[in-house]
Design a protein around this motif. Structure first.
Motif: not given
Length: 194
Positions: A135-142
């Motif tokens: 689920d690439r749509s759940r990408q988050v900044g880290v």
């Protein structure tokens, strides 16, 4: 504007005919990071670091076949991502850090499978993003501080409709450059202002 009268060529390891390289990052103390390729036709970027004009190959993490440095700070620490062949169309990428001759994977936030590092500052904070292979749509900044990952979204009010999908750096006043996604509006680059 200054005119330049000297050119210092950066050496590229000889990996056979057609070997070429590219610089992706530069610091203030004469170090750079980038990639070399055995041939433009073959591919397979290998990560390297230059000190002056001398080049050092950055080791690949186990299972990875290519590497892409993105940033180098004034302490000579390089960050970026390394990758392996895609599995079922999903890229396999791991954020890495290269310090004092040793490469290590930056740990993932809980619940995520892959990551990229895009910037390291002179305090050693690393900025980037993580995502899941299904689920690439759940990408988050880290943001990694002392090697510990935290979600950039944790710095934002829970009432906001937008979410931070990439962290890209911090200025001296503490503003964090991010990329956001907002389902109610257009996303894009933004500053988190304290």
């Amino acid at each position: 504007q200054a005119k330049y009268s000297e050119l210092a060529n950066l050496s590229v390891p000889d990996l056979g005919p057609g070997t070429w390289g590219g610089v992706r990052a530069l610091n203030d103390v004469g170090q750079a990071a980038g990639t070399v390729m055995p041939s433009k036709l073959i591919g397979g970027d290998l990560p390297v670091m230059w000190t002056g004009t001398a080049v050092t190959q950055i080791p690949l993490l186990p299972g990875m076949s290519t590497g892409f440095p993105a940033s180098i700070n004034n302490a000579g620490v390089v960050v970026g991502h390394q990758a392996a062949e895609s599995v079922n169309g999903v890229p396999q990428e791991k954020a890495f850090q290269y310090r004092d001759g040793t490469v290590s994977e930056l740990p993932l936030p809980a619940g995520y499978t892959w990551s990229r590092a895009v910037k390291i500052d002179d305090q050693g904070r690393v900025f980037g993003y993580a995502y899941n292979n299904n689920d690439r749509s759940r990408q988050v900044g880290v943001i990694w501080t002392d090697g510990v990952p935290s979600l950039a979204q944790s710095l934002v009010s829970p009432n906001e409709t937008w979410r931070v999908i990439e962290a890209n750096g911090m200025d001296a006043s503490g503003r964090i450059l991010v990329h956001v996604y907002d389902p109610l509006a257009v996303g894009g680059p933004a500053l988190l202002v304290p």
